[in-house]
Design a protein around this motif. Structure first.
Motif, PDB file in Angstrom:
ATOM      1  N   ASP A  32       0.839  -1.205   0.000  1.00 51.56           N
ATOM      2  CA  ASP A  32       0.000   0.000   0.000  1.00 51.56           C
ATOM      3  C   ASP A  32       0.867   1.245   0.000  1.00 51.56           C
ATOM      4  O   ASP A  32       1.507   1.569   1.001  1.00 51.56           O
ATOM      5  CB  ASP A  32      -0.896   0.005   1.244  1.00 51.56           C
ATOM      6  CG  ASP A  32      -2.024  -0.984   1.109  1.00 51.56           C
ATOM      7  OD1 ASP A  32      -2.733  -0.930   0.087  1.00 51.56           O
ATOM      8  OD2 ASP A  32      -2.206  -1.815   2.025  1.00 51.56           O
ATOM      9  N   VAL A  33       0.853   1.952  -1.115  1.00 53.86           N
ATOM     10  CA  VAL A  33       1.676   3.157  -1.245  1.00 53.86           C
ATOM     11  C   VAL A  33       0.786   4.389  -1.066  1.00 53.86           C
ATOM     12  O   VAL A  33      -0.153   4.598  -1.833  1.00 53.86           O
ATOM     13  CB  VAL A  33       2.375   3.193  -2.621  1.00 53.86           C
ATOM     14  CG1 VAL A  33       3.191   4.471  -2.770  1.00 53.86           C
ATOM     15  CG2 VAL A  33       3.255   1.959  -2.795  1.00 53.86           C
ATOM     16  N   PHE A  44       5.279   3.710   2.208  1.00 50.33           N
ATOM     17  CA  PHE A  44       6.638   3.402   1.748  1.00 50.33           C
ATOM     18  C   PHE A  44       6.947   3.903   0.343  1.00 50.33           C
ATOM     19  O   PHE A  44       6.071   4.014  -0.494  1.00 50.33           O
ATOM     20  CB  PHE A  44       6.917   1.895   1.698  1.00 50.33           C
ATOM     21  CG  PHE A  44       5.923   1.014   2.361  1.00 50.33           C
ATOM     22  CD1 PHE A  44       6.172   0.545   3.644  1.00 50.33           C
ATOM     23  CD2 PHE A  44       4.768   0.639   1.703  1.00 50.33           C
ATOM     24  CE1 PHE A  44       5.271  -0.295   4.270  1.00 50.33           C
ATOM     25  CE2 PHE A  44       3.868  -0.205   2.331  1.00 50.33           C
ATOM     26  CZ  PHE A  44       4.116  -0.668   3.615  1.00 50.33           C
ATOM     27  N   GLY A  45       8.237   4.060   0.099  1.00 51.49           N
ATOM     28  CA  GLY A  45       8.726   4.372  -1.234  1.00 51.49           C
ATOM     29  C   GLY A  45       9.341   3.138  -1.872  1.00 51.49           C
ATOM     30  O   GLY A  45       9.351   2.049  -1.274  1.00 51.49           O
ATOM     31  N   PRO A  69      -0.024   8.877 -10.044  1.00 49.65           N
ATOM     32  CA  PRO A  69       0.258   7.446 -10.200  1.00 49.65           C
ATOM     33  C   PRO A  69       1.250   7.135 -11.310  1.00 49.65           C
ATOM     34  O   PRO A  69       1.954   6.119 -11.243  1.00 49.65           O
ATOM     35  CB  PRO A  69      -1.111   6.829 -10.497  1.00 49.65           C
ATOM     36  CG  PRO A  69      -1.980   7.947 -10.921  1.00 49.65           C
ATOM     37  CD  PRO A  69      -1.440   9.197 -10.288  1.00 49.65           C
ATOM     38  N   GLU A  70       1.354   8.002 -12.329  1.00 46.64           N
ATOM     39  CA  GLU A  70       2.299   7.698 -13.410  1.00 46.64           C
ATOM     40  C   GLU A  70       3.732   7.731 -12.891  1.00 46.64           C
ATOM     41  O   GLU A  70       4.531   6.820 -13.160  1.00 46.64           O
ATOM     42  CB  GLU A  70       2.116   8.669 -14.578  1.00 46.64           C
ATOM     43  CG  GLU A  70       3.011   8.278 -15.737  1.00 46.64           C
ATOM     44  CD  GLU A  70       2.785   9.096 -16.993  1.00 46.64           C
ATOM     45  OE1 GLU A  70       1.756   9.813 -17.081  1.00 46.64           O
ATOM     46  OE2 GLU A  70       3.656   9.024 -17.877  1.00 46.64           O
ATOM     47  N   TYR A  71       4.057   8.753 -12.138  1.00 45.04           N
ATOM     48  CA  TYR A  71       5.399   8.881 -11.570  1.00 45.04           C
ATOM     49  C   TYR A  71       5.723   7.681 -10.672  1.00 45.04           C
ATOM     50  O   TYR A  71       6.789   7.060 -10.766  1.00 45.04           O
ATOM     51  CB  TYR A  71       5.491  10.197 -10.780  1.00 45.04           C
ATOM     52  CG  TYR A  71       6.773  10.347 -10.019  1.00 45.04           C
ATOM     53  CD1 TYR A  71       7.948  10.710 -10.677  1.00 45.04           C
ATOM     54  CD2 TYR A  71       6.826  10.106  -8.648  1.00 45.04           C
ATOM     55  CE1 TYR A  71       9.141  10.829  -9.977  1.00 45.04           C
ATOM     56  CE2 TYR A  71       8.003  10.217  -7.944  1.00 45.04           C
ATOM     57  CZ  TYR A  71       9.159  10.579  -8.614  1.00 45.04           C
ATOM     58  OH  TYR A  71      10.337  10.683  -7.917  1.00 45.04           O
ATOM     59  N   TYR A  72       4.765   7.325  -9.812  1.00 45.12           N
ATOM     60  CA  TYR A  72       4.991   6.222  -8.881  1.00 45.12           C
ATOM     61  C   TYR A  72       5.044   4.871  -9.612  1.00 45.12           C
ATOM     62  O   TYR A  72       5.788   3.980  -9.223  1.00 45.12           O
ATOM     63  CB  TYR A  72       3.915   6.193  -7.798  1.00 45.12           C
ATOM     64  CG  TYR A  72       4.111   7.220  -6.699  1.00 45.12           C
ATOM     65  CD1 TYR A  72       4.614   6.841  -5.460  1.00 45.12           C
ATOM     66  CD2 TYR A  72       3.781   8.558  -6.894  1.00 45.12           C
ATOM     67  CE1 TYR A  72       4.793   7.776  -4.450  1.00 45.12           C
ATOM     68  CE2 TYR A  72       3.950   9.497  -5.884  1.00 45.12           C
ATOM     69  CZ  TYR A  72       4.458   9.103  -4.657  1.00 45.12           C
ATOM     70  OH  TYR A  72       4.635  10.015  -3.662  1.00 45.12           O
ATOM     71  N   LYS A  78      10.601   0.202 -11.700  1.00 44.67           N
ATOM     72  CA  LYS A  78      12.066   0.038 -11.710  1.00 44.67           C
ATOM     73  C   LYS A  78      12.537  -0.711 -10.474  1.00 44.67           C
ATOM     74  O   LYS A  78      13.541  -1.422 -10.503  1.00 44.67           O
ATOM     75  CB  LYS A  78      12.744   1.404 -11.765  1.00 44.67           C
ATOM     76  CG  LYS A  78      12.701   2.014 -13.150  1.00 44.67           C
ATOM     77  CD  LYS A  78      13.499   3.317 -13.204  1.00 44.67           C
ATOM     78  CE  LYS A  78      13.148   4.083 -14.470  1.00 44.67           C
ATOM     79  NZ  LYS A  78      12.992   5.524 -14.223  1.00 44.67           N
ATOM     80  N   ALA A  79      11.829  -0.555  -9.372  1.00 43.31           N
ATOM     81  CA  ALA A  79      12.234  -1.204  -8.119  1.00 43.31           C
ATOM     82  C   ALA A  79      11.869  -2.685  -8.081  1.00 43.31           C
ATOM     83  O   ALA A  79      12.294  -3.403  -7.177  1.00 43.31           O
ATOM     84  CB  ALA A  79      11.597  -0.476  -6.935  1.00 43.31           C
ATOM     85  N   GLY A  80      11.052  -3.150  -9.050  1.00 42.53           N
ATOM     86  CA  GLY A  80      10.765  -4.588  -9.095  1.00 42.53           C
ATOM     87  C   GLY A  80       9.314  -4.990  -8.899  1.00 42.53           C
ATOM     88  O   GLY A  80       9.023  -6.168  -8.680  1.00 42.53           O
TER      89      GLY A  80
END
Ligand code: DX5
Ligand code: ZN
Length: 216
Positions: A32-33, A44-45, A69-72, A78-80
């Motif tokens: 949950d971001v 969390f980031g 949401p696009e940025y995130y 990229k983080a997986g």
């Protein structure tokens, strides 16, 4: 059933033990971001998701409760992350949702659309042929540990009826207040994936998984 424990409720001081239990018992991991804008809470980031990626092969199911949401989606991709779900209410229009769904797919991830309890389910019907996941909120997003809103059962039935009638393949996932007392009724309503936070992480986690599995 797919169980996607919400790591919002994890005890981070016991990360190693709890991630080992998740790896043995869960199907997905729900992330949950929250950005403190779309909802009044911050979680969390992408750095934290990277630690989960290194610790688990389970599908990382990211639920974005953020204004951008696009940025995130990019940074969690990229983080997986394996799947990115965002809220219809961020845009309140179908075209922008469709564009972001395409962008998430172009990053080789599953794409999901989520709606809050106050948004009529029919609003997102035109998106359902494009998504891999439909995440129905059964509490107001923002916090774990809230009570399941019973009216979510009829909402789930309406979505799964539409899915059947149109021969669609997305996974219907529900999020908020899920426990062993309501899971059977939820699954009967056509839901396939259960997000569960406080229910899984409070008390004996392995017993909690077993109690939820019995609700099938
Ligand atoms: C709420 C979150 C949920 C929540 C679920 O904004 O999206 O995933 O953490 O927690 P429980 O199962 O405790 O309601
Ligand atoms: Zn969630």
């Amino acid at each position: 059933m797919i169980i996607s424990p919400s790591v919002y409720s994890m005890h981070y001081e016991n990360f190693k033990e709890e991630i080992a239990i998740l790896n043995k018992n869960a199907d997905w991991i729900h992330f949950d971001v929250m950005d403190g804008h779309f909802v009044p809470n911050i979680t969390f980031g992408p750095m934290i998701l990277k630690a989960f990626r290194r610790s688990s092969d389970l599908l990382l199911d990211v639920h974005l409760m953020v204004d951008d949401p696009e940025y995130y989606a990019n940074s969690f991709g990229k983080a997986g992350a394996d799947a990115i779900t965002f809220h219809y209410e961020v845009f309140n229009n179908l075209d922008d949702c469709l564009k972001l769904i395409d962008k998430i797919h172009a990053m080789y991830m599953k794409a999901g659309i989520s709606i809050k309890p106050g948004t009529p389910v029919e609003t997102i019907f035109p998106l359902l042929h494009k998504v891999d996941i439909c995440l129905l909120m059964s509490v107001e997003p923002g916090f774990g540990g809230q009570s399941f809103m019973e009216e979510s059962l009829d909402r789930a039935k309406a979505i799964s009826e539409y899915k059947k009638n149109n021969d669609l393949n997305f996974i219907l996932e529900i999020d908020g207040g899920v426990n062993d007392l309501n899971a059977h009724r939820i699954l009967q309503s056509g839901v396939q994936a259960l997000v569960a936070g406080s229910f899984i992480f409070e008390g004996n986690m392995e017993n909690n998984f077993a109690r939820l599995r019995k609700c099938e």
